[in-house]
Scaffold this motif. Sequence first.
Motif, PDB file in Angstrom:
ATOM      1  N   LEU A   7       0.662  -1.315  -0.026  1.00 30.93           N
ATOM      2  CA  LEU A   7      -0.026  -0.137   0.252  1.00 30.93           C
ATOM      3  C   LEU A   7       0.914   1.279   0.053  1.00 30.93           C
ATOM      4  CD1 LEU A   7      -2.663   1.547   0.384  1.00 30.93           C
ATOM      5  CD2 LEU A   7      -2.614   1.127   2.847  1.00 30.93           C
ATOM      6  N   ILE A   8       0.746   2.262  -1.059  1.00 35.41           N
ATOM      7  CA  ILE A   8       1.234   3.293  -1.108  1.00 35.41           C
ATOM      8  C   ILE A   8       0.558   4.647  -0.824  1.00 35.41           C
ATOM      9  CG2 ILE A   8       2.791   5.059  -2.758  1.00 35.41           C
ATOM     10  CD1 ILE A   8       3.425   2.444  -4.426  1.00 35.41           C
ATOM     11  N   VAL A   9       1.076   5.305   0.368  1.00 32.38           N
ATOM     12  CA  VAL A   9       0.068   6.434   0.663  1.00 32.38           C
ATOM     13  C   VAL A   9       0.953   7.750   0.506  1.00 32.38           C
ATOM     14  CG1 VAL A   9      -1.422   7.482   2.173  1.00 32.38           C
ATOM     15  CG2 VAL A   9      -0.692   4.861   2.313  1.00 32.38           C
ATOM     16  N   ASP A  10       0.379   8.686  -0.570  1.00 33.66           N
ATOM     17  CA  ASP A  10       1.231   9.923  -0.806  1.00 33.66           C
ATOM     18  C   ASP A  10       0.274  10.688  -1.706  1.00 33.66           C
ATOM     19  OD1 ASP A  10       3.281  11.918  -1.811  1.00 33.66           O
ATOM     20  OD2 ASP A  10       4.520  10.591  -0.748  1.00 33.66           O
ATOM     21  N   ASP A  11       0.407  12.051  -1.255  1.00 31.69           N
ATOM     22  CA  ASP A  11      -0.487  13.058  -2.079  1.00 31.69           C
ATOM     23  C   ASP A  11      -0.085  13.477  -3.194  1.00 31.69           C
ATOM     24  OD1 ASP A  11       1.185  14.563  -0.272  1.00 31.69           O
ATOM     25  OD2 ASP A  11      -0.103  16.172  -0.117  1.00 31.69           O
ATOM     26  N   GLU A  12       1.458  13.110  -3.560  1.00 28.25           N
ATOM     27  CA  GLU A  12       2.022  13.632  -4.647  1.00 28.25           C
ATOM     28  C   GLU A  12       2.034  12.594  -5.873  1.00 28.25           C
ATOM     29  OE1 GLU A  12       5.828  15.615  -4.293  1.00 28.25           O
ATOM     30  OE2 GLU A  12       5.553  15.802  -2.088  1.00 28.25           O
ATOM     31  N   THR A  30       0.459  -3.050  -6.234  1.00 31.15           N
ATOM     32  CA  THR A  30       0.520  -2.066  -5.495  1.00 31.15           C
ATOM     33  C   THR A  30      -1.251  -1.698  -5.414  1.00 31.15           C
ATOM     34  OG1 THR A  30       1.241  -0.733  -7.361  1.00 31.15           O
ATOM     35  CG2 THR A  30       2.818  -1.406  -5.830  1.00 31.15           C
ATOM     36  N   ARG A  31      -1.395  -0.848  -4.504  1.00 29.79           N
ATOM     37  CA  ARG A  31      -2.635  -0.235  -4.364  1.00 29.79           C
ATOM     38  C   ARG A  31      -2.421   1.283  -3.670  1.00 29.79           C
ATOM     39  NH1 ARG A  31      -3.553  -4.112  -6.576  1.00 29.79           N
ATOM     40  NH2 ARG A  31      -5.397  -5.481  -6.015  1.00 29.79           N
ATOM     41  N   SER A  32      -2.834   2.217  -4.249  1.00 28.87           N
ATOM     42  CA  SER A  32      -2.369   3.808  -3.898  1.00 28.87           C
ATOM     43  C   SER A  32      -3.311   4.363  -3.358  1.00 28.87           C
ATOM     44  CB  SER A  32      -1.726   4.486  -5.184  1.00 28.87           C
ATOM     45  OG  SER A  32      -0.808   3.793  -5.693  1.00 28.87           O
ATOM     46  N   ALA A  33      -2.954   5.203  -2.327  1.00 33.84           N
ATOM     47  CA  ALA A  33      -4.061   6.225  -1.633  1.00 33.84           C
ATOM     48  C   ALA A  33      -3.351   7.425  -1.426  1.00 33.84           C
ATOM     49  CB  ALA A  33      -4.173   5.686  -0.183  1.00 33.84           C
ATOM     50  N   ARG A  34      -4.449   8.572  -1.736  1.00 35.07           N
ATOM     51  CA  ARG A  34      -3.954  10.021  -1.545  1.00 35.07           C
ATOM     52  C   ARG A  34      -3.844  10.508  -0.014  1.00 35.07           C
ATOM     53  NH1 ARG A  34      -8.150  12.060  -5.597  1.00 35.07           N
ATOM     54  NH2 ARG A  34      -9.441  10.605  -4.424  1.00 35.07           N
ATOM     55  N   ASN A  35      -4.598  10.050   0.734  1.00 34.91           N
ATOM     56  CA  ASN A  35      -4.664  10.455   2.247  1.00 34.91           C
ATOM     57  C   ASN A  35      -5.034   9.343   3.084  1.00 34.91           C
ATOM     58  OD1 ASN A  35      -7.332  10.136   1.725  1.00 34.91           O
ATOM     59  ND2 ASN A  35      -7.770  11.685   0.598  1.00 34.91           N
ATOM     60  N   VAL A  36      -5.121   9.682   4.415  1.00 35.78           N
ATOM     61  CA  VAL A  36      -5.279   8.732   5.395  1.00 35.78           C
ATOM     62  C   VAL A  36      -6.693   8.047   5.414  1.00 35.78           C
ATOM     63  CG1 VAL A  36      -5.557   8.489   7.966  1.00 35.78           C
ATOM     64  CG2 VAL A  36      -4.030  10.136   7.125  1.00 35.78           C
TER      65      VAL A  36
END
Length: 445
Positions: A7-12, A30-36
Amino acid sequence: MTRQRALIVDDEPDIRELLEITLGRMKLDTRSARNVKEAREWLAKEPFDLCLTDMRLPDGTGLELVQHILLRHPQVPVAMITAYGSLDTAINALKAGAFDFLTKPVDLGRLRELVAAALRLRSADGEELPVDSRLLGDSPPMKAMRKQILKLARSQAPVYISGESGSGKELVARLIHEQGSRGDQPFIPVNCGAIPTELMESEFFGHKKGSFTGAIEDKQGLFQAANGGTLFLDEVADLPLPMQVKLLRAIQEKAVRAVGGQQELIVDVRILCATHKDLAGEVAAGRFRQDLYYRLNVIELRVPALRERREDIALLAGIMLKRLAEGTGLSPAKLDDDALEKLKSYRFPGNVRELENMLERAYTLCEDDRITTSDLRLADSVPISENGEANLAQIDNLEDYLEAIERKLIMQALEETRWNRTAAAQRLGLSFRSMRYRLKKLGID
């Protein structure tokens, strides 16, 4: 075969894409998230083997996510991504329970190493870890310490191991290393008090041929030898201040330069350290750098003294005597009840090491495979009462008593410095000449 998932968590978006491509090449889904909020939603829907999160997020912080994962998904290693130079933030993340950290701009080589280490740790989850036969004791302090060791083995955080001489600090460091993701890599212990000051930089960082008189060939330093594994700095409080500065830089930059060398070498080393001294007190006295102290003391693990776990003495004594018998080929000896009670009431300033030495001597002296109170020769072991005062009832002769104390302290200093007489003299605050005189007077070879 199911692919491992991160899990990748970054707003950029650029950072997310870079991490997705790199981890994808490592055969990870992978799965991506922009915020908490999005990260929590992914964690609720799918299982993950690793999480990489930025520190600053639009609706919260990476620390909040670390705490959430530790509470709801404790088996998932979390690595924090922080801005370059934000070491305080990285340290806070490690204290909160993060597995490790990366700084921006992300070094892809370092990223791959971190991911590989986290996945090795994750693959070991669910395996039953036996109680190590070298860390004995069923007392509450020992049970608690074993749990802490397992927890610390899951992290890459620097650990400061505090405790008295002879309590087993190096063994604890070795177990943290062996039960973690670096267990198949080198474990390099070094006694900082046993290295001559003028050779310290060369010992730690290596040197190039011809860089100084006597440098007849290139030499690898301790950091290079520990690359990929763990460097254990025993008696770290004995490092002189100039060397503390160089050590701090090596830890912060994760790079070292050999004496006489022109290029820095990147090293991946976990730092564990220990000392029998009060390190915070050394900082207050100006003998240890505060910035290095905070860098080393991310997490503190205290090893209990033997007198704090007296219920373990019978078990320890029995196993030590069995080992002595196996080593000599003779029949095993047993402690009589009075001798065991004497051991349980003794203060043991030298801790487990002193108990082992005492039993080895008693095993040699005893008759009929039975160790009595007289065989223990507790009077030779400097009798101390529970309040730390000398027990006058057990002192027959003041000169003999003082000589026993002197002999005990000198032997302890020699053992801790691996019989380096110069280092032992420094530890005791003696000149080498005075140390040589005392060794001769006491008949210590």
